[in-house]
Write a protein that holds these residues in place. Sequence first.
Motif, mmCIF file in Angstrom:
data_model
loop_
_atom_site.group_PDB
_atom_site.id
_atom_site.type_symbol
_atom_site.label_atom_id
_atom_site.label_comp_id
_atom_site.label_asym_id
_atom_site.label_seq_id
_atom_site.Cartn_x
_atom_site.Cartn_y
_atom_site.Cartn_z
ATOM 1 N N LEU A 136 4.316 -12.607 -11.178
ATOM 2 C CA LEU A 136 3.576 -13.769 -10.709
ATOM 3 C C LEU A 136 4.045 -14.190 -9.318
ATOM 4 O O LEU A 136 5.232 -14.356 -9.076
ATOM 5 C CB LEU A 136 3.775 -14.931 -11.684
ATOM 6 C CG LEU A 136 3.032 -16.231 -11.364
ATOM 7 C CD1 LEU A 136 1.532 -16.029 -11.488
ATOM 8 C CD2 LEU A 136 3.501 -17.341 -12.304
ATOM 9 N N GLY A 137 3.080 -14.358 -8.402
ATOM 10 C CA GLY A 137 3.398 -14.799 -7.057
ATOM 11 C C GLY A 137 3.738 -13.685 -6.089
ATOM 12 O O GLY A 137 3.884 -13.938 -4.895
ATOM 13 N N TYR A 138 3.859 -12.443 -6.564
ATOM 14 C CA TYR A 138 4.141 -11.319 -5.681
ATOM 15 C C TYR A 138 2.828 -10.743 -5.180
ATOM 16 O O TYR A 138 1.827 -10.741 -5.906
ATOM 17 C CB TYR A 138 4.898 -10.207 -6.423
ATOM 18 C CG TYR A 138 6.365 -10.479 -6.680
ATOM 19 C CD1 TYR A 138 6.826 -11.733 -7.057
ATOM 20 C CD2 TYR A 138 7.294 -9.454 -6.567
ATOM 21 C CE1 TYR A 138 8.169 -11.961 -7.301
ATOM 22 C CE2 TYR A 138 8.637 -9.671 -6.819
ATOM 23 C CZ TYR A 138 9.066 -10.922 -7.181
ATOM 24 O OH TYR A 138 10.396 -11.142 -7.426
ATOM 25 N N ALA A 139 2.831 -10.229 -3.954
ATOM 26 C CA ALA A 139 1.658 -9.545 -3.403
ATOM 27 C C ALA A 139 1.991 -8.064 -3.239
ATOM 28 O O ALA A 139 3.079 -7.709 -2.784
ATOM 29 C CB ALA A 139 1.256 -10.150 -2.059
ATOM 30 N N TYR A 140 1.073 -7.214 -3.629
ATOM 31 C CA TYR A 140 1.264 -5.762 -3.575
ATOM 32 C C TYR A 140 0.183 -5.173 -2.673
ATOM 33 O O TYR A 140 -0.934 -4.899 -3.119
ATOM 34 C CB TYR A 140 1.185 -5.169 -4.979
ATOM 35 C CG TYR A 140 2.160 -5.787 -5.956
ATOM 36 C CD1 TYR A 140 3.463 -5.321 -6.075
ATOM 37 C CD2 TYR A 140 1.773 -6.861 -6.757
ATOM 38 C CE1 TYR A 140 4.356 -5.895 -6.979
ATOM 39 C CE2 TYR A 140 2.654 -7.444 -7.651
ATOM 40 C CZ TYR A 140 3.943 -6.960 -7.758
ATOM 41 O OH TYR A 140 4.817 -7.537 -8.651
ATOM 42 N N SER A 247 19.874 5.049 -2.834
ATOM 43 C CA SER A 247 20.146 5.528 -1.486
ATOM 44 C C SER A 247 20.202 4.425 -0.459
ATOM 45 O O SER A 247 20.684 4.601 0.647
ATOM 46 C CB SER A 247 19.065 6.530 -1.070
ATOM 47 O OG SER A 247 17.802 5.880 -0.976
ATOM 48 N N GLY A 248 19.626 3.242 -0.789
ATOM 49 C CA GLY A 248 19.553 2.186 0.195
ATOM 50 C C GLY A 248 18.453 2.402 1.197
ATOM 51 O O GLY A 248 18.329 1.681 2.182
ATOM 52 N N GLU A 249 17.617 3.396 0.996
ATOM 53 C CA GLU A 249 16.504 3.683 1.904
ATOM 54 C C GLU A 249 15.197 3.408 1.202
ATOM 55 O O GLU A 249 14.886 3.980 0.200
ATOM 56 C CB GLU A 249 16.545 5.144 2.341
ATOM 57 C CG GLU A 249 17.819 5.525 3.046
ATOM 58 C CD GLU A 249 17.865 7.006 3.353
ATOM 59 O OE1 GLU A 249 16.909 7.716 2.945
ATOM 60 O OE2 GLU A 249 18.818 7.449 3.978
ATOM 61 N N GLY A 250 14.426 2.570 1.670
ATOM 62 C CA GLY A 250 13.160 2.231 1.087
ATOM 63 C C GLY A 250 13.031 0.736 0.746
ATOM 64 O O GLY A 250 14.000 0.040 0.825
ATOM 65 N N LEU A 251 11.840 0.014 0.235
ATOM 66 C CA LEU A 251 11.772 -1.418 -0.244
ATOM 67 C C LEU A 251 10.494 -1.950 -0.881
ATOM 68 O O LEU A 251 9.528 -1.306 -0.855
ATOM 69 C CB LEU A 251 12.137 -2.369 0.858
ATOM 70 C CG LEU A 251 12.417 -3.716 0.277
ATOM 71 C CD1 LEU A 251 13.621 -4.310 0.879
ATOM 72 C CD2 LEU A 251 11.341 -4.612 0.372
ATOM 73 N N GLY A 252 10.442 -3.228 -1.248
ATOM 74 C CA GLY A 252 9.620 -3.668 -2.316
ATOM 75 C C GLY A 252 8.553 -4.701 -2.187
ATOM 76 O O GLY A 252 8.068 -5.014 -1.153
ATOM 77 N N ALA A 253 8.191 -5.195 -3.336
ATOM 78 C CA ALA A 253 7.159 -6.202 -3.481
ATOM 79 C C ALA A 253 7.595 -7.510 -2.870
ATOM 80 O O ALA A 253 8.767 -7.747 -2.679
ATOM 81 C CB ALA A 253 6.856 -6.393 -4.963
ATOM 82 N N ARG A 254 6.665 -8.335 -2.615
ATOM 83 C CA ARG A 254 6.970 -9.618 -2.006
ATOM 84 C C ARG A 254 7.567 -10.568 -3.025
ATOM 85 O O ARG A 254 6.924 -11.010 -3.944
ATOM 86 C CB ARG A 254 5.666 -10.223 -1.467
ATOM 87 C CG ARG A 254 5.859 -11.558 -0.860
ATOM 88 C CD ARG A 254 4.539 -12.144 -0.464
ATOM 89 N NE ARG A 254 3.763 -11.253 0.344
ATOM 90 C CZ ARG A 254 2.577 -11.563 0.857
ATOM 91 N NH1 ARG A 254 2.047 -12.740 0.604
ATOM 92 N NH2 ARG A 254 1.915 -10.721 1.591
ATOM 93 N N PRO A 255 8.877 -10.900 -2.911
ATOM 94 C CA PRO A 255 9.463 -11.805 -3.859
ATOM 95 C C PRO A 255 9.376 -13.232 -3.384
ATOM 96 O O PRO A 255 9.131 -13.482 -2.252
ATOM 97 C CB PRO A 255 10.894 -11.363 -3.974
ATOM 98 C CG PRO A 255 11.170 -10.439 -2.858
ATOM 99 C CD PRO A 255 9.872 -10.204 -2.146
#
Length: 255
Positions: A136-140, A247-255
């Motif tokens: 809820l509240g995240y944008a993808y 790996s620390g490489e890469g990222l995500g949904a809007r929290p």
Amino acid sequence: MRRLLALLLLWTAHSLAEQPVLRFSVVESWSMPLVRLEGDQPVEGLVFDLLQALAREAGVRPEYHVMARLRLQQAMDAGDIDVRCYASTRWFNDRPGNFVWSIPLIQQRDVLVGRPGDNDAVQPEQLPPQAIGTVLGYAYGTLEPLFAQGRLQREDSRSQQLALQKLQVGRYQHAVSNELSLQWFNQGLPAGQRLQVQAVLEEQALGCMVRNDPAIPTQGVLRALVRMKESGAIDRIVQRYGAAEYSGEGLGARP
């Protein structure tokens, strides 16, 4: 000796009283490894450790304001928070005029997650119509066109952990998660019960936003973040909460 101890305590209290207080936002839908809440305050997690380390480095006293994701923008506009971390420039149509961005601090991925045994790679547009586990509240961004067309439907949960738990028990066939949260969820499970990455949906950089106000040490906070990044302190915090293969490489949904 007692007098010396009393003077030391008095000096410590005086030093703390002189430190400016900064109000940090914490999103109530975050779960481990980002944050664990007790009552209405964070007590551990990647973001909590980051904010604690930032407060020490910048010489400020942190005050944590836990709020719903959808209230964050309102709180920023009203001047109710001073620092917002774990945010991406992509989440804003217009640059917030009263906040200054830090350098990029963390890279992470959004992934499409399937149930145990779903090892085949699949792209979202190849999926038949179905509900997708979301928060809820995240944008993808990658999935928004499919949601708009009705080809996929959101099934929102209050937290990322809850969305993955529902996938685990079969409430739906796929969910979206940031990679770090998925690996945290999987690390306590036997190999045959772990949820599977089926596609990388999006990668983006996360940083912090600091309120641009002469009443707070805006530039001091931004410089502290630069020092923390250059020294490797932020990467060590990420690794502390990552699974062994993260790996620390890469990222995500809007929290």
